[in-house]
Scaffold this motif. Structure first.
Motif, short mmCIF file in Angstrom:
data_model
loop_
_atom_site.label_atom_id
_atom_site.label_comp_id
_atom_site.label_asym_id
_atom_site.label_seq_id
_atom_site.Cartn_x
_atom_site.Cartn_y
_atom_site.Cartn_z
N ARG A 89 -2.16 4.78 7.56
CA ARG A 89 -2.72 5.69 8.55
C ARG A 89 -2.14 7.08 8.31
NH1 ARG A 89 -3.03 2.04 14.13
NH2 ARG A 89 -4.51 0.50 13.27
N PRO A 90 -2.85 7.93 7.60
CA PRO A 90 -2.33 9.26 7.28
C PRO A 90 -1.98 10.04 8.55
CG PRO A 90 -4.31 8.80 6.02
CD PRO A 90 -4.20 7.71 7.04
N GLU A 121 -8.87 -3.53 -1.94
CA GLU A 121 -7.65 -3.31 -2.71
C GLU A 121 -7.29 -1.83 -2.75
OE1 GLU A 121 -7.41 -5.92 -6.48
OE2 GLU A 121 -9.54 -5.43 -6.26
N ALA A 122 -6.05 -1.56 -3.14
CA ALA A 122 -5.63 -0.19 -3.41
C ALA A 122 -6.11 0.23 -4.80
CB ALA A 122 -4.11 -0.08 -3.35
N VAL A 123 -6.16 1.54 -5.03
CA VAL A 123 -6.50 2.04 -6.36
C VAL A 123 -5.42 1.63 -7.36
CG1 VAL A 123 -6.83 4.12 -7.74
CG2 VAL A 123 -7.81 3.98 -5.46
N ARG A 124 -4.17 1.80 -6.98
CA ARG A 124 -3.03 1.41 -7.80
C ARG A 124 -1.95 0.84 -6.91
NH1 ARG A 124 -5.05 5.52 -10.80
NH2 ARG A 124 -4.38 7.11 -9.33
N THR A 248 4.42 -4.05 -3.22
CA THR A 248 4.80 -2.83 -3.93
C THR A 248 4.13 -1.64 -3.25
OG1 THR A 248 2.91 -2.99 -5.46
CG2 THR A 248 4.96 -4.11 -6.10
N ALA A 249 4.66 -0.44 -3.50
CA ALA A 249 4.01 0.78 -3.00
C ALA A 249 2.61 0.88 -3.60
CB ALA A 249 4.84 1.99 -3.37
N PHE A 250 1.75 1.66 -2.95
CA PHE A 250 0.38 1.74 -3.47
C PHE A 250 -0.20 3.13 -3.26
CE2 PHE A 250 -0.10 0.26 0.93
CZ PHE A 250 -1.14 1.06 1.41
N GLU A 251 -1.29 3.38 -3.98
CA GLU A 251 -2.05 4.62 -3.86
C GLU A 251 -3.47 4.27 -3.45
OE1 GLU A 251 -3.70 8.17 -6.78
OE2 GLU A 251 -1.87 7.10 -7.33
N ASP A 252 -3.95 4.96 -2.44
CA ASP A 252 -5.26 4.67 -1.86
C ASP A 252 -6.37 5.51 -2.46
OD1 ASP A 252 -5.49 2.61 -0.02
OD2 ASP A 252 -4.69 3.80 1.63
N ASP A 253 -7.58 5.01 -2.35
CA ASP A 253 -8.79 5.81 -2.48
C ASP A 253 -9.04 6.40 -1.08
OD1 ASP A 253 -11.42 6.76 -2.39
OD2 ASP A 253 -12.17 5.19 -3.71
N PRO A 254 -9.07 7.73 -0.95
CA PRO A 254 -9.22 8.33 0.39
C PRO A 254 -10.48 7.86 1.13
CG PRO A 254 -8.61 10.00 -1.22
CD PRO A 254 -8.92 8.76 -2.00
N GLU A 255 -11.50 7.49 0.37
CA GLU A 255 -12.77 7.08 0.99
C GLU A 255 -12.82 5.58 1.27
OE1 GLU A 255 -14.83 9.39 1.98
OE2 GLU A 255 -13.47 10.87 1.09
N GLN A 256 -12.02 4.80 0.56
CA GLN A 256 -12.04 3.35 0.72
C GLN A 256 -10.59 2.85 0.72
OE1 GLN A 256 -14.72 1.10 1.05
NE2 GLN A 256 -15.98 2.93 1.39
N ARG A 257 -9.92 3.01 1.84
CA ARG A 257 -8.49 2.69 1.89
C ARG A 257 -8.25 1.18 1.81
NH1 ARG A 257 -8.31 6.61 6.09
NH2 ARG A 257 -7.90 5.02 7.67
N ARG A 258 -7.11 0.85 1.19
CA ARG A 258 -6.67 -0.55 1.14
C ARG A 258 -6.64 -1.12 2.54
NH1 ARG A 258 -1.55 -3.31 1.61
NH2 ARG A 258 -1.24 -4.96 0.03
N LEU A 259 -7.21 -2.31 2.72
CA LEU A 259 -7.28 -2.92 4.04
C LEU A 259 -7.08 -4.43 3.93
CD1 LEU A 259 -7.89 -2.95 7.09
CD2 LEU A 259 -10.33 -3.09 6.51
N LEU A 260 -6.09 -4.90 4.67
CA LEU A 260 -5.88 -6.33 4.85
C LEU A 260 -5.93 -6.63 6.34
CD1 LEU A 260 -4.33 -5.52 2.10
CD2 LEU A 260 -3.16 -7.70 2.38
#
Length: 299
Positions: A89-90, A121-124, A248-260
């Motif tokens: 949540r930015p 998923e996250a981007v990375r 692990t830490a992750f990097e999101d796609d701003p338009e499609q954020r990682r969601l569990l």
């Protein structure tokens, strides 16, 4: 050797029944899932298929259905949700693990069985890991046995200070490790240990503080060989006292954020090695219910 979490894929027929919420047609899945906790590894990944086909709301309902096969879902905040969104949540300055993109070191939560269903998923990064309590205890015994007395004694448990709690500090110390042999279980969450110390107006005992620091580093070392990727539709369920979890830490796609999507379950399928472990869920559930009725504490 790092334990591998078993996986089970749904058949084509089971995927149709899963989407429809047809529990009668999922009797074999239900039996397999319960057996994973009563006879198996006490952890499993269920591959359910693409959740976007179902939609988030239906996927959440299916996750809740599976959770109820294993125990009773608990609310996860004063807002009363049974299925919580685990996403970054930015701009949330108070974000802890659930709503951050930072690494989460191996730890336990407060309920008997936990579940995470992957929507995106996250981007990375964002890989999950589960570390068996037995393996961690064995590593401590081999490499730092001088810490075992402090870890077996443990310390008091606190709670989130913004919650209204009847028991902001546990009545007795809660061990980090309990049980013997293959029955060793773990209750390790430094946040709640520090919360108790703050409420009691003291620092953690020096021997325990050193043990916590070294245990965290050792658990991270074991986690390095226990990482696995959750694809969309994968649901991982595990016994909280038998496995420590993290990511692990992750990097999101701003338009499609990682969601569990997450469940917290109270369950008697796997008895706790120490009754004080089971008391953790009773306390936090009461804290959330009281805060839902009375509102957050304001200092």
């Amino acid at each position: 050797m790092t334990a591998v979490v078993p996986r089970r894929s749904l058949s084509a027929g089971e995927r149709e029944a899963f989407a429809a919420g047809d529990e009668a047609a999922l009797a074999e899945l239900r039996a397999d899932l319960r057996a994973a906790f009563t006879q198996g590894a006490r952890a499993i990944v269920i591959e359910t298929g693409n959740p976007l086909v179902l939609g988030e709301e239906v996927f959440a309902a299916c996750l809740l259905m599976m959770g109820r096969w294993l125990g009773t879902p608990s609310i996860q905040s004063p807002q009363g949700e049974l299925v919580a969104r685990v996403e970054r949540r930015p701009g949330d300055a108070q974000a802890r693990g659930t709503h951050s993109d930072l690494e989460l070191a191996p730890h336990t939560d407060l309920h008997d069985i936990l579940a995470l269903g992957t929507v995106r998923e996250a981007v990375r990064g964002g890989d999950s890991f589960l570390v068996r309590a037995v393996d961690l205890h064995d590593a401590v015994r081999r490499r730092m046995p001088h810490h075992l007395p402090a870890l077996r004694q443990g310390y008091f448990f606190g709670t989130n200070p913004v919650l209204r709690s009847r028991a902001p500090v546990s009545a007795s110390e809660v061990p980090v490790f309990a049980g013997d042999g293959d029955g060793v279980q773990c209750c390790f969450n430094p946040y709640f240990l520090q919360a108790a110390a703050q409420s009691r107006g003291e620092a953690l005992p020096p021997d325990l503080a050193a043990a916590v620091t070294d245990l965290r580093a050792l658990a991270l070392e074991l986690a390095g060989t226990a990482q696995f990727r959750l694809s969309p539709g994968d649901v991982v369920l595990w016994h909280n006292w038998s496995w420590l979890h993290g990511r692990t830490a992750f990097e999101d796609d701003p338009e499609q954020r990682r969601l569990l999507l997450r469940l917290w379950l109270r369950s008697d399928l796997c008895p706790p090695a120490d009754i004080r472990f089971a008391e953790r869920s009773v306390t936090i559930d009461d804290d959330h219910e009281r805060t839902r009725r009375e509102g957050m504490r304001v200092e």
